[in-house]
Motif scaffolding. Structure first.
Motif, PDB file in Angstrom:
ATOM      1  N   VAL A  12       0.847  -1.202   0.000  1.00  0.00           N
ATOM      2  CA  VAL A  12       0.000   0.000   0.000  1.00  0.00           C
ATOM      3  C   VAL A  12       0.879   1.248   0.000  1.00  0.00           C
ATOM      4  O   VAL A  12       0.643   2.185  -0.763  1.00  0.00           O
ATOM      5  CB  VAL A  12      -0.968   0.000   1.207  1.00  0.00           C
ATOM      6  N   ALA A  13       1.917   1.254   0.839  1.00  0.00           N
ATOM      7  CA  ALA A  13       2.827   2.403   0.904  1.00  0.00           C
ATOM      8  C   ALA A  13       3.496   2.635  -0.447  1.00  0.00           C
ATOM      9  O   ALA A  13       3.602   3.785  -0.910  1.00  0.00           O
ATOM     10  CB  ALA A  13       3.880   2.176   1.985  1.00  0.00           C
ATOM     11  N   GLN A  14       3.926   1.579  -1.085  1.00  0.00           N
ATOM     12  CA  GLN A  14       4.577   1.699  -2.390  1.00  0.00           C
ATOM     13  C   GLN A  14       3.587   2.175  -3.448  1.00  0.00           C
ATOM     14  O   GLN A  14       3.901   3.037  -4.261  1.00  0.00           O
ATOM     15  CB  GLN A  14       5.180   0.364  -2.787  1.00  0.00           C
ATOM     16  N   GLU A  15       2.387   1.616  -3.445  1.00  0.00           N
ATOM     17  CA  GLU A  15       1.363   1.981  -4.440  1.00  0.00           C
ATOM     18  C   GLU A  15       0.981   3.457  -4.336  1.00  0.00           C
ATOM     19  O   GLU A  15       0.802   4.136  -5.344  1.00  0.00           O
ATOM     20  CB  GLU A  15       0.129   1.112  -4.238  1.00  0.00           C
ATOM     21  N   LEU A  16       0.862   3.954  -3.101  1.00  0.00           N
ATOM     22  CA  LEU A  16       0.443   5.338  -2.881  1.00  0.00           C
ATOM     23  C   LEU A  16       1.615   6.312  -2.779  1.00  0.00           C
ATOM     24  O   LEU A  16       1.406   7.523  -2.682  1.00  0.00           O
ATOM     25  CB  LEU A  16      -0.407   5.432  -1.608  1.00  0.00           C
ATOM     26  N   ASN A  17       2.831   5.759  -2.731  1.00  0.00           N
ATOM     27  CA  ASN A  17       4.037   6.567  -2.566  1.00  0.00           C
ATOM     28  C   ASN A  17       3.962   7.400  -1.284  1.00  0.00           C
ATOM     29  O   ASN A  17       4.153   8.622  -1.298  1.00  0.00           O
ATOM     30  CB  ASN A  17       4.270   7.447  -3.795  1.00  0.00           C
ATOM     31  N   VAL A  18       3.638   6.713  -0.179  1.00  0.00           N
ATOM     32  CA  VAL A  18       3.532   7.356   1.129  1.00  0.00           C
ATOM     33  C   VAL A  18       4.387   6.577   2.129  1.00  0.00           C
ATOM     34  O   VAL A  18       4.890   5.495   1.829  1.00  0.00           O
ATOM     35  CB  VAL A  18       2.065   7.407   1.626  1.00  0.00           C
ATOM     36  N   SER A  19       4.509   7.124   3.331  1.00  0.00           N
ATOM     37  CA  SER A  19       5.271   6.434   4.370  1.00  0.00           C
ATOM     38  C   SER A  19       4.527   5.194   4.848  1.00  0.00           C
ATOM     39  O   SER A  19       3.306   5.070   4.679  1.00  0.00           O
ATOM     40  CB  SER A  19       5.514   7.373   5.560  1.00  0.00           C
ATOM     41  N   LYS A  20       5.283   4.312   5.491  1.00  0.00           N
ATOM     42  CA  LYS A  20       4.688   3.080   5.997  1.00  0.00           C
ATOM     43  C   LYS A  20       3.672   3.385   7.101  1.00  0.00           C
ATOM     44  O   LYS A  20       2.626   2.745   7.184  1.00  0.00           O
ATOM     45  CB  LYS A  20       5.796   2.164   6.514  1.00  0.00           C
ATOM     46  N   SER A  21       3.949   4.382   7.928  1.00  0.00           N
ATOM     47  CA  SER A  21       3.015   4.718   9.003  1.00  0.00           C
ATOM     48  C   SER A  21       1.696   5.250   8.441  1.00  0.00           C
ATOM     49  O   SER A  21       0.615   4.948   8.960  1.00  0.00           O
ATOM     50  CB  SER A  21       3.633   5.727   9.973  1.00  0.00           C
ATOM     51  N   TYR A  22       1.761   6.029   7.368  1.00  0.00           N
ATOM     52  CA  TYR A  22       0.525   6.515   6.748  1.00  0.00           C
ATOM     53  C   TYR A  22      -0.222   5.364   6.068  1.00  0.00           C
ATOM     54  O   TYR A  22      -1.455   5.320   6.093  1.00  0.00           O
ATOM     55  CB  TYR A  22       0.817   7.629   5.736  1.00  0.00           C
ATOM     56  N   ALA A  23       0.512   4.438   5.490  1.00  0.00           N
ATOM     57  CA  ALA A  23      -0.112   3.269   4.860  1.00  0.00           C
ATOM     58  C   ALA A  23      -0.877   2.455   5.904  1.00  0.00           C
ATOM     59  O   ALA A  23      -1.960   1.946   5.620  1.00  0.00           O
ATOM     60  CB  ALA A  23       0.937   2.416   4.169  1.00  0.00           C
ATOM     61  N   TYR A  24      -0.331   2.335   7.125  1.00  0.00           N
ATOM     62  CA  TYR A  24      -1.043   1.647   8.207  1.00  0.00           C
ATOM     63  C   TYR A  24      -2.371   2.341   8.489  1.00  0.00           C
ATOM     64  O   TYR A  24      -3.391   1.692   8.704  1.00  0.00           O
ATOM     65  CB  TYR A  24      -0.205   1.611   9.491  1.00  0.00           C
ATOM     66  N   LYS A  25      -2.359   3.668   8.490  1.00  0.00           N
ATOM     67  CA  LYS A  25      -3.586   4.429   8.732  1.00  0.00           C
ATOM     68  C   LYS A  25      -4.618   4.147   7.634  1.00  0.00           C
ATOM     69  O   LYS A  25      -5.797   3.928   7.931  1.00  0.00           O
ATOM     70  CB  LYS A  25      -3.265   5.925   8.788  1.00  0.00           C
ATOM     71  N   VAL A  26      -4.181   4.128   6.392  1.00  0.00           N
ATOM     72  CA  VAL A  26      -5.081   3.850   5.267  1.00  0.00           C
ATOM     73  C   VAL A  26      -5.671   2.452   5.410  1.00  0.00           C
ATOM     74  O   VAL A  26      -6.883   2.262   5.264  1.00  0.00           O
ATOM     75  CB  VAL A  26      -4.332   4.000   3.920  1.00  0.00           C
ATOM     76  N   VAL A  27      -4.821   1.471   5.721  1.00  0.00           N
ATOM     77  CA  VAL A  27      -5.285   0.087   5.862  1.00  0.00           C
ATOM     78  C   VAL A  27      -6.294  -0.021   7.000  1.00  0.00           C
ATOM     79  O   VAL A  27      -7.333  -0.666   6.856  1.00  0.00           O
ATOM     80  CB  VAL A  27      -4.090  -0.874   6.078  1.00  0.00           C
ATOM     81  N   ARG A  28      -6.022   0.633   8.133  1.00  0.00           N
ATOM     82  CA  ARG A  28      -6.958   0.600   9.262  1.00  0.00           C
ATOM     83  C   ARG A  28      -8.301   1.203   8.881  1.00  0.00           C
ATOM     84  O   ARG A  28      -9.358   0.661   9.222  1.00  0.00           O
ATOM     85  CB  ARG A  28      -6.374   1.351  10.470  1.00  0.00           C
ATOM     86  N   GLU A  29      -8.292   2.326   8.174  1.00  0.00           N
ATOM     87  CA  GLU A  29      -9.541   2.978   7.776  1.00  0.00           C
ATOM     88  C   GLU A  29     -10.341   2.115   6.797  1.00  0.00           C
ATOM     89  O   GLU A  29     -11.554   1.986   6.936  1.00  0.00           O
ATOM     90  CB  GLU A  29      -9.244   4.345   7.155  1.00  0.00           C
ATOM     91  N   LEU A  30      -9.653   1.539   5.829  1.00  0.00           N
ATOM     92  CA  LEU A  30     -10.343   0.688   4.862  1.00  0.00           C
ATOM     93  C   LEU A  30     -10.898  -0.565   5.538  1.00  0.00           C
ATOM     94  O   LEU A  30     -12.025  -0.981   5.256  1.00  0.00           O
ATOM     95  CB  LEU A  30      -9.407   0.312   3.710  1.00  0.00           C
ATOM     96  N   ASN A  31     -10.120  -1.154   6.445  1.00  0.00           N
ATOM     97  CA  ASN A  31     -10.600  -2.342   7.155  1.00  0.00           C
ATOM     98  C   ASN A  31     -11.779  -2.014   8.067  1.00  0.00           C
ATOM     99  O   ASN A  31     -12.711  -2.805   8.179  1.00  0.00           O
ATOM    100  CB  ASN A  31      -9.470  -3.002   7.940  1.00  0.00           C
ATOM    101  N   ALA A  32     -11.769  -0.849   8.693  1.00  0.00           N
ATOM    102  CA  ALA A  32     -12.896  -0.440   9.543  1.00  0.00           C
ATOM    103  C   ALA A  32     -14.162  -0.298   8.697  1.00  0.00           C
ATOM    104  O   ALA A  32     -15.252  -0.713   9.119  1.00  0.00           O
ATOM    105  CB  ALA A  32     -12.580   0.881  10.244  1.00  0.00           C
ATOM    106  N   GLU A  33     -14.008   0.251   7.509  1.00  0.00           N
ATOM    107  CA  GLU A  33     -15.151   0.398   6.614  1.00  0.00           C
ATOM    108  C   GLU A  33     -15.672  -0.972   6.173  1.00  0.00           C
ATOM    109  O   GLU A  33     -16.879  -1.195   6.125  1.00  0.00           O
ATOM    110  CB  GLU A  33     -14.751   1.225   5.395  1.00  0.00           C
ATOM    111  N   MET A  34     -14.762  -1.888   5.878  1.00  0.00           N
ATOM    112  CA  MET A  34     -15.176  -3.234   5.478  1.00  0.00           C
ATOM    113  C   MET A  34     -15.883  -3.963   6.630  1.00  0.00           C
ATOM    114  O   MET A  34     -16.850  -4.687   6.405  1.00  0.00           O
ATOM    115  CB  MET A  34     -13.975  -4.052   5.000  1.00  0.00           C
TER     116      MET A  34
END
Length: 59
Positions: A12-34
């Motif tokens: 996710v971090a590589q795909e979005l070109n963001v830091s690993k910590s921000y990628a964790y935030k994205v994953v948590r938000e998407l998983n919460a929505e799911m």
């Protein structure tokens, strides 16, 4: 290229070109929505199709 069902935080971090910590935030938000939609989720991974749908990579 083989299609994978889940993406890791590193992917996710590589795909979005963001830091690993921000990628964790994205994953948590998407998983919460799911989870609200009634799906089971895996910590540190996100469903690839859901990820692409939410980030406008697919219709």
């Amino acid at each position: 290229m083989e299609s994978k069902n889940f993406m890791t935080v590193d992917e996710v971090a590589q795909e979005l070109n963001v830091s690993k910590s921000y990628a964790y935030k994205v994953v948590r938000e998407l998983n919460a929505e799911m989870q609200k939609l009634g799906y089971l989720t895996v910590t540190g991974r996100v469903n690839t199709n859901f990820f692409r749908k939410k980030l406008c990579y697919s219709e």
